[in-house]
Every structure is written in structure tokens, then in C-alpha cells.
Design an enzyme around this catalytic site. Structure first.
Site, PDB file in Angstrom:
ATOM      1  N   LYS A   1      19.746  16.493  30.741  1.00 48.35           N
ATOM      2  CA  LYS A   1      19.302  15.525  29.725  1.00 48.35           C
ATOM      3  C   LYS A   1      18.957  16.250  28.442  1.00 48.35           C
ATOM      4  CE  LYS A   1      15.442  13.400  28.380  1.00 48.35           C
ATOM      5  NZ  LYS A   1      15.814  13.198  26.977  1.00 48.35           N
TER       6      LYS A   1
ATOM      7  N   SER B   1       7.683  20.520  24.904  1.00 49.77           N
ATOM      8  CA  SER B   1       6.279  20.709  24.528  1.00 49.77           C
ATOM      9  C   SER B   1       5.419  20.981  25.766  1.00 49.77           C
ATOM     10  CB  SER B   1       5.774  19.449  23.827  1.00 49.77           C
ATOM     11  OG  SER B   1       5.861  18.357  24.722  1.00 49.77           O
TER      12      SER B   1
ATOM     13  N   GLY C   1       5.533  19.180  29.345  1.00 55.01           N
ATOM     14  CA  GLY C   1       5.719  20.134  30.434  1.00 55.01           C
ATOM     15  C   GLY C   1       4.684  19.928  31.533  1.00 55.01           C
TER      16      GLY C   1
ATOM     17  N   GLU D   1       9.616  26.246  29.888  1.00 53.09           N
ATOM     18  CA  GLU D   1       9.628  26.987  28.619  1.00 53.09           C
ATOM     19  C   GLU D   1       8.964  26.074  27.600  1.00 53.09           C
ATOM     20  OE1 GLU D   1      10.789  30.070  28.116  1.00 53.09           O
ATOM     21  OE2 GLU D   1      11.548  30.319  30.153  1.00 53.09           O
TER      22      GLU D   1
ATOM     23  N   CYS E   1       9.829  27.356  18.887  1.00 53.56           N
ATOM     24  CA  CYS E   1       8.764  27.763  19.809  1.00 53.56           C
ATOM     25  C   CYS E   1       8.264  29.166  19.476  1.00 53.56           C
ATOM     26  CB  CYS E   1       9.274  27.723  21.240  1.00 53.56           C
ATOM     27  SG  CYS E   1      10.762  28.700  21.491  1.00 53.56           S
TER      28      CYS E   1
ATOM     29  N   GLU F   1       0.082  24.126  17.924  1.00 53.66           N
ATOM     30  CA  GLU F   1       1.470  24.330  17.496  1.00 53.66           C
ATOM     31  C   GLU F   1       1.800  23.284  16.434  1.00 53.66           C
ATOM     32  OE1 GLU F   1       4.712  23.298  20.191  1.00 53.66           O
ATOM     33  OE2 GLU F   1       5.590  25.256  19.792  1.00 53.66           O
TER      34      GLU F   1
HETATM   35  P1  NAD Z   1       9.271  17.210  24.112  1.00 57.19           P
HETATM   36  O1  NAD Z   1       8.379  17.804  25.126  1.00 57.19           O
HETATM   37  O2  NAD Z   1       8.808  16.016  23.368  1.00 57.19           O
HETATM   38  O3  NAD Z   1      10.673  16.792  24.783  1.00 57.19           O
HETATM   39  C1  NAD Z   1      11.462  17.725  25.495  1.00 57.19           C
HETATM   40  C2  NAD Z   1      12.410  16.965  26.408  1.00 57.19           C
HETATM   41  O4  NAD Z   1      11.642  16.301  27.408  1.00 57.19           O
HETATM   42  C3  NAD Z   1      13.225  15.877  25.700  1.00 57.19           C
HETATM   43  O5  NAD Z   1      14.525  15.836  26.233  1.00 57.19           O
HETATM   44  C4  NAD Z   1      12.448  14.622  26.064  1.00 57.19           C
HETATM   45  O6  NAD Z   1      13.221  13.443  26.016  1.00 57.19           O
HETATM   46  C5  NAD Z   1      12.031  14.940  27.484  1.00 57.19           C
HETATM   47  N1  NAD Z   1      10.906  14.157  28.004  1.00 57.19           N
HETATM   48  C6  NAD Z   1       9.970  13.470  27.320  1.00 57.19           C
HETATM   49  N2  NAD Z   1       9.116  12.874  28.179  1.00 57.19           N
HETATM   50  C7  NAD Z   1       9.509  13.204  29.422  1.00 57.19           C
HETATM   51  C8  NAD Z   1       9.019  12.916  30.729  1.00 57.19           C
HETATM   52  N3  NAD Z   1       7.953  12.143  30.913  1.00 57.19           N
HETATM   53  N4  NAD Z   1       9.646  13.454  31.789  1.00 57.19           N
HETATM   54  C9  NAD Z   1      10.730  14.257  31.627  1.00 57.19           C
HETATM   55  N5  NAD Z   1      11.250  14.543  30.408  1.00 57.19           N
HETATM   56  C10 NAD Z   1      10.639  14.033  29.324  1.00 57.19           C
HETATM   57  O7  NAD Z   1       9.658  18.400  23.118  1.00 57.19           O
HETATM   58  P2  NAD Z   1      10.493  18.322  21.773  1.00 57.19           P
HETATM   59  O8  NAD Z   1       9.676  17.658  20.729  1.00 57.19           O
HETATM   60  O9  NAD Z   1      11.868  17.823  22.052  1.00 57.19           O
HETATM   61  O10 NAD Z   1      10.651  19.891  21.440  1.00 57.19           O
HETATM   62  C11 NAD Z   1       9.684  20.645  20.795  1.00 57.19           C
HETATM   63  C12 NAD Z   1       8.837  21.420  21.770  1.00 57.19           C
HETATM   64  O11 NAD Z   1       9.666  22.247  22.584  1.00 57.19           O
HETATM   65  C13 NAD Z   1       7.873  22.379  21.090  1.00 57.19           C
HETATM   66  O12 NAD Z   1       6.620  22.312  21.712  1.00 57.19           O
HETATM   67  C14 NAD Z   1       8.515  23.746  21.305  1.00 57.19           C
HETATM   68  O13 NAD Z   1       7.621  24.830  21.259  1.00 57.19           O
HETATM   69  C15 NAD Z   1       9.121  23.580  22.635  1.00 57.19           C
HETATM   70  N6  NAD Z   1      10.193  24.558  22.819  1.00 57.19           N
HETATM   71  C16 NAD Z   1       9.967  25.645  23.656  1.00 57.19           C
HETATM   72  C17 NAD Z   1      10.946  26.620  23.803  1.00 57.19           C
HETATM   73  C18 NAD Z   1      10.758  27.801  24.713  1.00 57.19           C
HETATM   74  O14 NAD Z   1      11.760  28.421  25.067  1.00 57.19           O
HETATM   75  N7  NAD Z   1       9.540  28.135  25.114  1.00 57.19           N
HETATM   76  C19 NAD Z   1      12.151  26.505  23.104  1.00 57.19           C
HETATM   77  C20 NAD Z   1      12.333  25.397  22.264  1.00 57.19           C
HETATM   78  C21 NAD Z   1      11.352  24.432  22.137  1.00 57.19           C
END
Ligand code: NAD
Length: 503
Positions: free
Chosen positions: A191, A245, A249, A266, A300, A398
Site C-alpha cells: 500500500k 510517522s 507506527g 521505519e 525522516c 518532527e
Molecule cells: P503516515 O504515518 O501518515 O502514513 C504512512 C502510511 O501509513 C501511509 O500509506 C498511510 O496511508 C498509512 N496508514 C495511515 N493510517 C494507517 C493505519 N491505521 N494502519 C495502517 N496504515 C496506515 O506518514 P506520512 O505522512 O505518509 O509520512 C511521513 C512520516 O514518515 C514522517 O514521520 C517521516 O519521518 C516518516 N518516514 C520515515 C522514514 C524512515 O525510514 N524512518 C522514511 C520516510 C518517512
């Protein structure tokens, strides 16, 4: 006041949005309830893509397809050399479509096209690296357990894996997961973010063309609650690899615990770059600006906290400000842009809210700080905030925007205290000519990666992941395929039974 950004409309603006269907069991299909998601380019405003929007019925079909492909299909059973050949073919096909994929990511995420090309090139390298690991994956044998016993430890693919990715590096992040899962012999449901799904669908087509059997990879566009959540809780899924996020997570881990799935997380970061007076200050200033503003700070690994020794703070910050003001913000499709558009209006307002709160708390916005006027799209000026103290939200949370917070220190201990004073532990940087200083910081910082006299480089050979609330587990590196396996211990006994129990 700067002149408004003049964003020109690309050819895509006058064409119908590209349409993408779900990929389930090797077939492109509409969503079961006919819904779709439209994605507008954050840099231009027009609708670029329309994806079929999956729901729980489609998740069920995708998981069942992945389960069948795992239980009865050829993929987990073929030779590693045959799986590697498919991954290598996929890498070649990605390379041949690099420009197209980079353009999709730039249009949907707002990132600069030149940077997107670098990410897709990096992804090609990762697919090739994963292919090499497929062929070196092996278990262990123990011939030291006595003459009658031979112990063998196998590495078997863990099963169906759910891979969930964010919007900030759409193609690169799925390429940090999927080729390793495939190399191990797993099957997957994927996804991407609901905002940046197009390049993942292109990857699905590439994999089919490369010879991946139907059902091994299934791709669903959709929202977290209707698609991500059931992908995590489904009893036929054995592992969840999530990048996103820390907030989501945590929810994902809690949901995965119902059926005790393996998780790889991650998550977010609040990374510090520590600058000492004996550093190459010109290089450090460039890296400070790169760390803060690369990918508009929506990264990130962003070096969002600049931790500078007091003795050089004024001069160093003057140099950083001069460089920051030269950073070219603009059209994501312009080769010269270094910073593109913000992912959404809501997110831009959230970032602006952090800047306003920092000001109210006594922070000094000495560069940038404003939304940039433009004829199309949403753009923020790279922003530097001084006078930041450790208790301020901008120093601990963040922000995920082009905002650099500056804190100062006098001793190494103080620098380490500041660097470690957040719930996150993803990465850090240290700048000094002194080996003792570099080693003290590198050893003292609680983060998964420390860059010494460089910042934000990445190699498939090096593991990546977070301490503390930045994650669990590591991606990349030589053990990346092992992550998608289970260990099975087999004990071979020969000859007469030893250790009779009854008689
Ligand atoms: P997010 O957590 O809002 O969404 C990430 C994914 O999770 C999306 O595909 C979203 O649709 C899905 N999601 C949302 N709710 C969910 C649920 N209840 N169950 C399962 N999946 C669900 O993050 P974002 O806004 O897309 O991305 C930004 C975040 O990602 C930042 O916090 C950034 O630091 C982090 N990030 C971390 C890394 C790393 O390698 N550590 C890399 C890139 C981004």
C-alpha cells in the site's frame, strides 16, 4: 518582498489524469465499490492521477492472492538464481523508465525532478543489491553436536508480507522493502501513500514484465483506515513492514500484536547536526542547508536541529543564512529547483504553525519563515530559527518542513545531551577535524546512523533504521533479506536411538 514564483504548466496539465487500477493476482482491476482517489500536483494544482480506491473487500482479495501465490505458486519454490534474474530484469526496466517514474514522483509529491531522478537511480542500485543477496542467503549447519546428530538451520521465507509506505520518497522506500521480501521468496500486498501511488503502480507493471508470477505482488491504493489497517490485522499476513510517522507506527504495531506478526518499523526523526569550531565550516554550512531543506525538509533524516558551538555560532549562522537564501525554491519540474512544493495545504499549515509557536516561545526567525506567493501550488521559504531552547516544540517534535532550528553548546557533553534529548533516534551528524571529538559524538549519540563530516548519504550495503521511537529493525545491509525469513531448526539423528527415555 520576493516576486511571486512563476510556475509554468507542464503538458500533463492539459491532458486527462493518468488512471491506475489495483493490481490483484496479476490483473488490473477497478475497486470493488467503484471508488477512486484523485491526486493533484502540489506544485501546479492540476489533477495528475486517478487511482482505483481499494476497500476492505479488495484487501481480502489481495491477501488471498498473495496467500495462494505463497502456498501453491512457484515463487517461494524456485531457485534463488531464478528469483535474482527477475529482480535484475526489474532493475533494468526501472532504469529504462527512470525519467517517467521520476516525473510521476515529482508531480505527485512536489519534489524537484533532479532529486527524483537521483532517487530512482538509487532504487535501481537497491534492486540489483537485493538480487545479489538472494543468491547468498543461507542458513547454518552444526556438525559439532556429537556423531549421531547433525543440526541444520534453514532460512525460509516468512510468508505473506504487508508493505506500507509514506509519500515523501514514494519509489525509493518501496524499493527498500519489496526487492528484499521477494529475494527471500515472500509474496506481498503493498500500500503506497494515498497521495503518491502512481510510481508504485508502474513498479507493479515492471514486475509483471520482468516475469514475476501473478499474485506475488499485489498493489492497493487507498487510505490507512480502510486499507492499511486490514492489511495489518489480516490473519494470513505474517509480517508488516511499515514506513511512516511514529504515531501511525504505534497504532500499526498495536494492531499487528493481535496475531503476533513480525513488524519492521521505519518512523520519524528529529536529527541533529553538531558543528565544532575545528570543522571544515564551509562544508558544514553547506551540509546544514542540505540537511534542513533537502526534500523541503519532508524527510525522516532531515537535519532539522543545528547544534553549533557557541564560539563560532554567529559567523557560522551568517554563512548558513547566506547559503539558505541562495536555495532555489520553485517548480518541481524545473531542473534548477532545489526545493519544490509542500505535499499538501494542511501539512504546510501545520509547519507554519510550528514556526509561529517557536516565535511565540521566543525563537528568532532570522531567515525565511513565510509561505511563498505563486501563481500555482504551495511553497514555503526555507526557514532558520535561532534562540531555540530544548523545551520548545520545534526542538523536540518532527516538523517535517524546511525549518532549521538552531541550538548552541559549549562542551561535548552538552552537545550530546541536546542531540539525545528527543524521543527519536534516527540519525545525527558531527562536523570536526578531531578524531576524538568525532568518535565521542558518534559513540554517544543514540541513533541508528551517524554521519561524520558528511550528511545524509546512503548505500544499500549499510543498514538503516532507528533507535528509540524512530523504529524497530533495520532495512538495507547484508541482513535485509534475512529480515523476511523465519529460521527453522532441523535435527538429523542417525544410528541407534540415544538417550532412551523408557526402555
Ligand atoms: P503516515 O504515518 O501518515 O502514513 C504512512 C502510511 O501509513 C501511509 O500509506 C498511510 O496511508 C498509512 N496508514 C495511515 N493510517 C494507517 C493505519 N491505521 N494502519 C495502517 N496504515 C496506515 O506518514 P506520512 O505522512 O505518509 O509520512 C511521513 C512520516 O514518515 C514522517 O514521520 C517521516 O519521518 C516518516 N518516514 C520515515 C522514514 C524512515 O525510514 N524512518 C522514511 C520516510 C518517512
Amino acid at each position: 518582498m520576493n516576486a511571486p514564483l512563476n510556475i509554468s504548466m507542464p503538458a500533463e496539465a492539459s491532458q486527462a489524469p493518468k488512471a491506475y487500477k489495483l493490481l490483484i493476482d496479476g490483473k488490473h482491476i477497478d475497486a470493488s465499490d467503484g471508488r477512486s482517489i484523485e491526486r493533484a500536483s502540489p506544485g501546479h494544482g492540476f489533477v495528475v492521477s486517478r487511482y482505483a480506491q481499494a476497500g476492505t473487500v479488495d484487501v481480502e482479495a489481495a491477501v488471498q492472492a498473495a496467500h495462494r501465490a505463497f502456498e501453491t505458486g512457484p515463487w517461494p519454490r524456485m531457485k534463488a538464481s531464478e528469483r535474482a534474474a527477475v529482480l535484475l530484469k526489474a532493475a533494468d526496466l526501472i532504469e529504462s523508465r527512470l525519467e517517467e517514474i521520476a516525473r510521476l514522483d515529482a508531480l505527485e509529491s512536489g519534489k524537484p525532478i533532479a532529486q527524483a531522478r537521483g532517487e530512482i537511480g538509487g532504487a535501481v542500485d537497491i534492486w540489483r543489491y537485493a538480487a545479489s543477496l538472494a543468491r547468498t542467503l543461507h542458513g547454518e549447519s552444526y556438525a559439532n553436536l556429537g556423531d549421531a546428530m547433525l543440526g541444520v538451520v534453514l532460512r525460509e521465507p516468512i510468508g505473506v508480507v504487508s508493505l506500507i509506505t509514506p509519500w515523501n520518497f514514494p519509489f525509493l522506500i518501496i524499493s527498500q522493502k519489496l526487492p528484499f521480501a521477494l529475494a527471500a521468496g515472500c509474496t506481498a500486498v503493498v500500500k503506497p501513500s494515498e497521495m503518491t501511488s502512481a510510481s508504485t503502480f508502474v513498479l507493479g507493471d515492471i514486475l509483471l514484465e520482468a516475469g514475476l508470477p501473478a499474485g506475488v505482488v499485489n498493489i492497493l491504493a487507498g487510505f490507512g483506515a480502510d486499507v492499511g489497517a486490514p492489511m495489518v490485522s489480516h490473519p494470513l499476513v505474517e509480517m508488516v513492514s511499515f514506513t511512516g510517522s511514529t504515531r501511525v507506527g504505534k497504532m500499526t504495531m498495536a494492531a499487528a500484536s493481535n496475531s503476533l506478526k513480525k513488524v519492521s518499523m521505519e518512523l520519524g526523526g528529529k536529527n541533529g547536526q553538531i558543528v565544532f569550531p575545528d570543522a571544515d565550516l564551509e562544508a558544514a554550512a553547506d551540509a546544514a542547508v542540505f540537511g534542513g531543506f533537502f526534500n523541503a525538509g519532508e524527510c525522516c533524516n532531515a537535519g532539522s536541529r543545528l547544534i553549533v558551538h557557541e564560539a563560532i555560532a554567529d559567523d557560522f549562522l551568517a554563512a548558513v543564512k547566506t547559503l539558505a537564501e541562495k536555495v532555489r525554491v520553485g517548480d518541481p519540474l524545473d531542473d534548477r529547483s532545489k526545493v519544490g512544493a509542500m505535499i499538501s495545504v494542511d501539512h504546510m499549515e501545520k509547519v507554519a504553525g510550528y514556526v509561529a509557536a517557536a516565535k511565540a516561545d521566543g525563537g528568532n526567525v532570522f531567515s525565511g519563515g513565510a509561505q511563498l506567493a505563486s501563481n500555482a501550488g504551495q511553497y514555503l521559504d526555507p526557514t532558520i530559527i535561532g534562540n531555540v531552547t530544548e523545551d520548545m516544540a520545534i526542538a523536540r517534535e518532527e516538523v517535517f518542513g524546511p525549518v532549521l532550528s538552531v541550538l548552541t553548546f559549549e562542551t561535548i557533553d552538552e552537545a550530546l545531551h541536546i542531540a539525545n534529548n528527543t524521543p527519536y533516534g534516527l540519525s545525527a551528524g558531527v562536523w570536526s577535524a578531531g578524531i576524538d571529538t568525532c568518535m565521542s559524538v558518534a559513540r554517544g549519540v543514540r541513533s541508528g546512523t551517524v554521519w561524520v563530516n558528511t550528511f545524509m548519504e546512503g548505500y544499500p550495503e549499510l543498514p538503516f533504521g532507528g533507535y528509540k521511537q524512530s523504529g524497530i529493525g533495520r532495512e538495507l545491509g547484508k541482513r535485509a533479506v534475512e529480515d523476511y525469513t523465519e529460521e527453522k531448526t532441523i535435527q538429523f539423528h542417525r544410528g541407534q536411538r540415544t538417550g532412551w527415555w523408557v526402555g
